[in-house]
Enzyme design. Structure first.
Site, PDB file in Angstrom:
ATOM      1  N   LYS A 198      44.148   0.253 -33.837  1.00  0.00           N
ATOM      2  CA  LYS A 198      43.592  -1.085 -34.083  1.00  0.00           C
ATOM      3  C   LYS A 198      43.568  -1.422 -35.567  1.00  0.00           C
ATOM      4  O   LYS A 198      44.039  -2.487 -35.984  1.00  0.00           O
ATOM      5  CB  LYS A 198      42.159  -1.175 -33.516  1.00  0.00           C
ATOM      6  CG  LYS A 198      42.039  -0.936 -32.037  1.00  0.00           C
ATOM      7  CD  LYS A 198      40.605  -1.082 -31.551  1.00  0.00           C
ATOM      8  CE  LYS A 198      39.653  -0.075 -32.218  1.00  0.00           C
ATOM      9  NZ  LYS A 198      40.028   1.319 -31.962  1.00  0.00           N
ATOM     10  N   MET A 218     -10.183   3.329   9.925  1.00  0.00           N
ATOM     11  CA  MET A 218     -11.608   3.669   9.898  1.00  0.00           C
ATOM     12  C   MET A 218     -12.016   4.449  11.150  1.00  0.00           C
ATOM     13  O   MET A 218     -12.986   5.227  11.119  1.00  0.00           O
ATOM     14  CB  MET A 218     -12.449   2.400   9.767  1.00  0.00           C
ATOM     15  CG  MET A 218     -12.433   1.748   8.385  1.00  0.00           C
ATOM     16  SD  MET A 218     -13.195   2.768   7.104  1.00  0.00           S
ATOM     17  CE  MET A 218     -14.901   2.822   7.667  1.00  0.00           C
ATOM     18  N   GLY A 234       0.831  -1.196   0.000  1.00  0.00           N
ATOM     19  CA  GLY A 234       0.000   0.000   0.000  1.00  0.00           C
ATOM     20  C   GLY A 234       0.863   1.242   0.000  1.00  0.00           C
ATOM     21  O   GLY A 234       2.093   1.167  -0.097  1.00  0.00           O
ATOM     22  N   SER A 263      34.599  -1.846 -29.454  1.00  0.00           N
ATOM     23  CA  SER A 263      33.906  -2.808 -28.576  1.00  0.00           C
ATOM     24  C   SER A 263      34.183  -2.496 -27.107  1.00  0.00           C
ATOM     25  O   SER A 263      34.925  -3.211 -26.442  1.00  0.00           O
ATOM     26  CB  SER A 263      34.294  -4.248 -28.910  1.00  0.00           C
ATOM     27  OG  SER A 263      35.683  -4.418 -29.070  1.00  0.00           O
ATOM     28  N   GLY A 296      40.161  -1.489 -28.363  1.00  0.00           N
ATOM     29  CA  GLY A 296      40.910  -0.362 -27.800  1.00  0.00           C
ATOM     30  C   GLY A 296      40.208   0.937 -28.137  1.00  0.00           C
ATOM     31  O   GLY A 296      39.208   0.965 -28.873  1.00  0.00           O
ATOM     32  N   ASP A 339       2.823   4.915   4.928  1.00  0.00           N
ATOM     33  CA  ASP A 339       2.101   5.275   6.146  1.00  0.00           C
ATOM     34  C   ASP A 339       0.636   4.834   6.121  1.00  0.00           C
ATOM     35  O   ASP A 339      -0.197   5.387   6.836  1.00  0.00           O
ATOM     36  CB  ASP A 339       2.192   6.788   6.410  1.00  0.00           C
ATOM     37  CG  ASP A 339       1.904   7.131   7.875  1.00  0.00           C
ATOM     38  OD1 ASP A 339       2.240   6.304   8.739  1.00  0.00           O
ATOM     39  OD2 ASP A 339       1.321   8.198   8.134  1.00  0.00           O
ATOM     40  N   ASP A 340       0.320   3.830   5.308  1.00  0.00           N
ATOM     41  CA  ASP A 340      -1.033   3.288   5.340  1.00  0.00           C
ATOM     42  C   ASP A 340      -1.218   2.282   6.479  1.00  0.00           C
ATOM     43  O   ASP A 340      -2.337   1.851   6.740  1.00  0.00           O
ATOM     44  CB  ASP A 340      -1.372   2.594   4.003  1.00  0.00           C
ATOM     45  CG  ASP A 340      -1.875   3.580   2.963  1.00  0.00           C
ATOM     46  OD1 ASP A 340      -2.134   4.740   3.331  1.00  0.00           O
ATOM     47  OD2 ASP A 340      -1.998   3.193   1.790  1.00  0.00           O
ATOM     48  N   GLY A 341      -0.096   1.866   7.095  1.00  0.00           N
ATOM     49  CA  GLY A 341      -0.206   0.993   8.254  1.00  0.00           C
ATOM     50  C   GLY A 341       0.148  -0.453   8.026  1.00  0.00           C
ATOM     51  O   GLY A 341      -0.297  -1.328   8.771  1.00  0.00           O
ATOM     52  N   SER A 364       3.131  -2.145   8.339  1.00  0.00           N
ATOM     53  CA  SER A 364       3.918  -2.740   9.423  1.00  0.00           C
ATOM     54  C   SER A 364       3.096  -2.838  10.709  1.00  0.00           C
ATOM     55  O   SER A 364       3.221  -3.806  11.471  1.00  0.00           O
ATOM     56  CB  SER A 364       5.186  -1.916   9.656  1.00  0.00           C
ATOM     57  OG  SER A 364       5.990  -1.883   8.492  1.00  0.00           O
TER      58      SER A 364
END
Length: 631
Positions: A474, A167, A31, A542, A468, A34-36, A38
């Protein structure tokens, strides 16, 4: 005290035996912040009497010091174990807790609320049967509520509880409850959440958690605990699926016994059942179901067993033993939803390990079809995937695997992607279906082999990969090497980065994603040419190790020869024959390697050429000598 753990004063053995035969429900709470969440889990632990006396005393003291509930016991402190969470008052990790009642055992995951912790929530949801989605009655359905609900649906969780919390702070208004429930129901239908039960609660006060609340006489449904005790669990559903068992181990303790060990991921099996080895299609019968406690007459989803078969069949770790008349699909390409979990972005074309069941193969994301905005659910075009982002992608493997769609069997339809360099988990995928081209395209058998092509040329194929910085030398060195090989009568071809961007790779730019695709294409061409018996010289910057290792993995063992043309950036920049560094420094050339795009030096190249000490002619001589010494 009333809430001293039930273990106190009871016989431990009897208690464990009693719990051994209870069903187990795994669920998550999610949720907005701070919706609860935990607090709710803490309340469930408290009401199920799973808190020791000393824990309760410590909780009371902690609540006085750092609690946020105005003197009430702060049940969230039972779950928010990380110091950072306590300081911020939020959950940032997945916290797992165990509790039980007389009817059932539970494992609950408290998942994070913030968008940047999407991967954490997905981890918590991956094994859950049910989700408790909390809503603050004062705020109603929020963006985070929608995001978490979408993720719950995405992960295939079948049951959801809409816990309308706090509620007590809205006077237990039935109108508020009904309005939130009706609004959420419309959204749930959109995302395919079918089984949703709304319950009015106060996790702080305990209303409608374990006991009915007198404050809500208008609510006639079950309490949260009653619903958790009665809802269908995953094992019941999985047992009704077709039989599937990924083989984790071939058990051969002696010459008289050969069994296949693994955990059953779907269905049930009995001795005498006809089964199929999914990858090969070979059919046999189950002879015995072996466990450490003796043979079984039947085994079901969730059990770990060893099967012996009535025939000698070719079956190894990673294979899937399945119902003969209802086997899983086998394919090497499929569409998937991918959740990206790594700090380094996903680049299509980059090679990863893919682990599905007990099988590990090489994989590439070939196409990101669209990225999903988890807040609005809109589809967005994207070439890369960043941390915590979700997208629908096409994935291609180097060999076929057995799978079911995730919607049908979550174990058989899910996989992880692993970074080949760090071995860290990079992403998690949910398979939708096999791509049609995976079933329509087959390897064509050829009579002329790569060995015979090389033999007629009188040489051993090799791929010389020059890497390189731009301006390192190269192409100059590669050209000199080819001239020397040509003079020795060798059959060669030189693939130069600039030249291929005029044709094969003309559609690619210089973003990280385009660089990955650039190297993927040239590596495939180099493989085809080595199959033709040629000595292939590849001269490309590369810049990424992952792509150079991908190219190495494509070639036959001992055939890939990485040549690191090691030139300091300041020396390469002084040369600047093409004027590219000057443009890059002026901001006229974006994504230029060494300036605003990284170059990852090879860790263990076959040969390192230090251009501050060695001339191009000497370097070419050194490389040809090394090739001859290798045969």
């Amino acid at each position: 005290m009333a809430h001293v753990s039930k273990l106190i004063g009871e016989d431990i053995e009897a208690y464990l035996l009693q719990h051994q035969h209870k069903s187990l429900l795994r669920f998550i709470t999610c949720g907005s912040v701070d919706d609860g969440k935990s607090t709710l889990i803490g309340r469930l632990l408290y009401d199920s009497k799973m808190i020791f006396e000393d824990q309760l005393a410590s909780l009371v003291e902690d609540s006085k010091k750092v609690g946020t509930q105005g003197g009430e016991i702060d049940f969230a402190l039972l779950v928010d174990g990380l110091a950072a969470e306590r300081e911020q008052g939020i959950t940032i990790d997945v916290a797992y807790r165990f509790f039980s009642t007389d009817k059932r055992k539970f494992i609950v995951a408290d998942t994070p609320g913030h968008e940047q912790y999407t991967r954490n929530m997905v981890t918590g949801a991956s094994t859950a049967d049910l989700a408790v989605i909390l809503i603050d009655a004062r705020k109603g359905v929020l963006t985070q509520t929608r995001r978490h609900s979408y993720l719950v649906s995405l992960m295939g969780i079948r049951h959801a509880v809409l816990a309308i919390n706090k509620m007590d702070l809205v006077g237990w208004s039935q109108l508020t409850f009904d309005t939130i429930e009706a609004g959420y129901a419309k959204f749930a239908e959109q995302i395919g959440l079918k089984s949703v039960l709304a319950i009015p609660i106060s996790s702080l006060k305990g209303d409608n958690i374990a006991n009915k609340s007198a404050a809500s006489p208008w609510y006639s449904g079950p309490t949260l605990m009653q619903h958790l005790e009665g809802v269908e669990i995953g094992e019941t559903r999985r047992a009704a699926q077709p039989f599937r068992m990924p083989v984790q181990w071939v058990n051969r303790p002696n010459s008289d016994f050969r069994g296949f060990s693994g955990q059953i991921s779907g269905g049930r099996v009995r001795p005498g059942d006809r089964v199929r080895i999914a990858q090969s299609g070979v059919i046999s019968n189950v002879a015995r179901i072996v466990t450490k406690d003796g043979d079984l007459a039947e085994a079901v989803a969730g059990q770990s067993v060893t099967l012996t078969l009535s025939d000698e069949v070719d079956c190894s770790r990673g294979d899937v033993i399945a119902a003969a008349d209802d086997a899983p699909e086998v394919a090497d390409q499929f569409e998937t939803t991918l959740i990206w979990m790594a700090a380094e972005p996903l680049l299509p074309g980059r090679s990863y390990w893919l682990k599905i069941g007990a099988k590990t193969v090489t994989a590439q994301v070939t196409d990101i079809k669209y990225k999903i905005n988890v807040n609005t659910l809109e589809h967005l075009a994207s070439k890369v995937l960043e941390l915590n982002e979700i997208a629908v992608c096409n994935v291609s493997l180097d060999q076929p695997v057995a799978f079911d769609p995730y919607a049908a069997n979550q174990d058989m339809g899910s996989f992880i992607l692993i970074d080949r360099t760090t071995n860290a988990t990079a992403g998690a995928g949910l398979i939708h279906f096999a791509l049609r081209r995976a079933q329509n395209v087959h390897w064509q058998a050829l009579d002329i082999t790569r060995e015979s092509r090389a033999e007629i040329k009188g040489q051993t194929p090799a791929v010389l990969w020059f890497t390189g910085l731009s301006g390192a030398g190269k192409s100059t060195i590669a050209n000199l090497v080819e001239k020397r090989l040509h003079s020795l009568g060798r059959h060669t071809v030189l693939l130069d980065g600039d030249n291929l961007r005029h044709g094969l790779n003309r559609d690619l730019g210089f973003t990280d994603a385009d660089r990955v695709e650039n190297i993927r294409r040239v590596a495939e061409v180099a493989r085809l040419m080595s199959d033709a018996g040629l000595i292939v010289l590849v001269s490309f910057i590369s810049p990424f190790r992952a792509e150079r290792e991908m190219a190495r993995a494509l070639m036959a063992k001992g055939e890939f020869f990485e040549v690191f043309v090691d030139t300091p950036l300041e020396d390469a920049e002084k040369r600047d024959v093409k004027g590219l560094y000057k443009k890059a420094r002026a901001g006229q050339l974006k994504n230029f390697t060494g300036v605003d795009s990284p170059y990852e030096r090879p860790n263990n190249p076959e040969l390192r050429i230090d251009t501050t000490q060695t001339s191009p002619d000497k370097a070419a001589e050194q490389i040809v000598k090394a090739l001859i010494e290798r045969g």
